[in-house]
Enzyme design. Structure first.
Site, PDB file in Angstrom:
ATOM      1  N   LYS A  79      44.656   1.527 -39.140  1.00  0.00           N
ATOM      2  CA  LYS A  79      45.817   0.852 -38.546  1.00  0.00           C
ATOM      3  C   LYS A  79      45.462  -0.616 -38.303  1.00  0.00           C
ATOM      4  CE  LYS A  79      49.156   1.591 -34.729  1.00  0.00           C
ATOM      5  NZ  LYS A  79      49.485   2.431 -33.565  1.00  0.00           N
ATOM      6  N   SER A 129      54.127   4.481 -33.378  1.00  0.00           N
ATOM      7  CA  SER A 129      53.968   3.196 -34.004  1.00  0.00           C
ATOM      8  C   SER A 129      52.997   3.187 -35.191  1.00  0.00           C
ATOM      9  CB  SER A 129      53.447   2.187 -32.971  1.00  0.00           C
ATOM     10  OG  SER A 129      52.154   2.538 -32.535  1.00  0.00           O
ATOM     11  N   SER A 187      52.004   7.619 -30.466  1.00  0.00           N
ATOM     12  CA  SER A 187      52.042   6.943 -31.768  1.00  0.00           C
ATOM     13  C   SER A 187      51.234   7.573 -32.883  1.00  0.00           C
ATOM     14  CB  SER A 187      51.579   5.497 -31.612  1.00  0.00           C
ATOM     15  OG  SER A 187      52.603   4.744 -31.041  1.00  0.00           O
TER      16      SER A 187
END
Ligand code: GLN
Length: 479
Positions: free
Chosen positions: A70, A145, A169
């Site tokens: 990420k 997210s 997330s």
């Protein structure tokens, strides 16, 4: 070349070890696949890996196994933007502890994945670099997210990826993309090098195809880190050793009634969750209904705590130290213009709410109360674990929704965290596993939740389920 896209880490390892494919071929294969599916916008940058391949440690447990990171986790000499304009072009000067440990294990880090800006969002749509598409249905969001990490694994761009989970997330996008997602116990995995959002809630999490693969990656990244004083005193441990295809003897699973029978849960998600519980019963588990009175307060409490911590953490982006700097006036105007132009709308809104709930005259009403509620939530979990070993809740209340569906309904977007954020508030681990599909082929996920440091139990329980079911083996047809 063999189709490697949807192989597990375990299967890929076997192929590499037997010499059937080389690490180099594996890496080239997945890089090309990322290129072919760039329309998903799951990956922000595929690295030039030539030098990485040479350095790959042949001996590590993840030797030659590619994965994605990420875009809020620091990789030395690589860019990291947190999908924000304010950090566009920013280059990291060190490795996050999880990155250093993965490199040590021989893992090949292919690139960085798209995400909601600064991990604020539940759909991937707040990224400054465009939304990520759900591989199961490109008109829909993958959840957020950690949108890009989830979509990348679901689309077969890599067998694993790292995300971060502050309020859900990792688990919510894992559910919406039909893969496994783990949020570890707070303090089990180092946050050194993870861009802080809500520091008392944040944990690095893992996406993979199976419980076994998740255990493999966790075994490499978990454990005490002197660079993060909030890590727990846990030794390195092999989390795969307990995965024997059976559940713990006498396992008692508590099903949170407010979640399963409350209003707002999609009926197909409910049906798939109940079906999964039947499988656990067949495996020998005892299923008992439990009541969680605080469930309905979790999202509101999380809303206050996360915004307060975000406002403090994001104060460091001031045009002086990191990334964008708009220096066309005096000092104050530099702060203002940099932060106004650099942060997106959602991030700015959260900073304002955060500063408001912490401000003199309001903190007592909002922040202090939220902290009290947080303690009560923690206590209720503790009490529930006096009578059951693990708890079950869906990972998301609705299946993957259309892009833009909640553009005019912020509340509905914020309520995406309803089933996930309580565990961040309590600091306990939760594992999302795929448990079926809706009639229109959207995956649904269910969480196994345990007390502090019960990762082994959660992974073992999920592994037993995955030995007798095949939901985790379904893949989207992209080509
Ligand atoms: N959707 C939640 C939020 O926007 C969770 C985000 C996260 O876990 N990083 O705050």
């Amino acid at each position: 070349m063999k189709n490697l896209a949807f192989l597990s880490i375990k299967e890929l390892k076997a192929l590499i070890n037997s010499g059937e494919v080389s690490s180099k071929q594996v890496i080239e294969y997945f890089k090309e696949r990322a290129h072919n599916h760039s329309d998903l916008n799951a990956v922000l940058e595929v690295f030039d890996t030539a030098s990485v391949i040479e350095k790959t440690e042949a001996s590590g447990s993840l030797a030659g196994i590619p994965g994605y990171i990420k875009d809020n986790i620091a990789q030395n000499t690589r860019k990291m933007s947190c999908a924000s304009k304010i950090l566009e072009g920013f280059e990291c000067a060190y490795d996050a502890t999880v990155i250093a440990r993965l490199k040590q294990a021989g893992a090949v880090l292919l690139g960085r994945t798209n995400m909601d800006e600064f991990a604020m969002g539940s759909s991937g749509e707040t990224s400054a670099f465009g939304p990520t598409k759900n591989p199961w249905n490109k008109e829909c969001v993958p959840g957020g997210s950690s949108s890009g990490s989830a979509a990348a694994v679901a689309a077969g761009l890599a067998p694993w990826a790292l995300g971060s989970d502050t309020g859900g997330s990792v688990r919510q996008p894992a559910g919406m993309c039909g893969i496994v997602g783990l949020k570890p116990t707070y303090g089990l995995v180092s946050r050194y090098g993870l861009t802080a959002y809500g520091s008392s809630l944040d944990q690095v999490g893992i996406f993979a195809r199976s419980s076994y693969d998740t255990a493999l990656v966790l075994s490499e990244i978990a454990g005490r880190d002197l660079k993060d004083s909030s890590t727990l005193d846990v030794e390195k441990h092999d989390y795969t050793s307990a995965l024997q295809g059976t559940i713990k003897k006498g396992l008692k699973i508590g099903v949170i009634q407010e979640a399963l029978n409350g209003e707002g849960l999609d009926p197909e998600i409910k049906k798939n969750t109940e079906q999964a519980l039947k499988e656990f019963e067949k495996l020998g588990a005892t299923i008992v209904p439990v009541s969680m009175k605080t469930l309905e307060y979790g999202a509101a409490c999380y809303f206050i705590v996360s915004r307060a911590e975000a406002a403090s953490n994001l104060a460091r982006f001031d045009g002086v130290r990191y990334g964008m700097s708009k220096r066309d006036g005096d000092l104050n105007s530099m702060y203002k213009t940099t932060r106004h132009d650099g942060f997106g709308k959602e991030v700015r809104a959260r900073i304002m709410v955060g500063n408001y709930v912490l401000s003199v005259g309001h903190a007592g009403k909002f922040y202090t109360n939220a902290q009290r509620v947080r303690r009560i939530i923690r206590k209720e979990f503790k009490d529930m674990f006096d009578t059951v070993d693990v708890l079950v809740m869906p990972s998301h209340s609705v299946p993957a929704f259309k892009m833009g569906a909640y553009d005019n309904n912020k509340l509905a977007m914020d309520l995406q965290d309803y089933f996930t954020c309580s565990m961040n508030l309590a600091g306990i681990p939760a594992l999302s596993i795929p448990v079926g599909f809706t009639a229109d082929q959207k995956p649904t996920g269910m969480q196994l939740i345990g007390p502090h440091l019960s990762e082994e139990l959660l992974l073992q329980t999920a592994d037993a389920y995955q030995q007798v079911t095949s939901w985790h083996k379904h893949n989207p047809s992209l080509d």
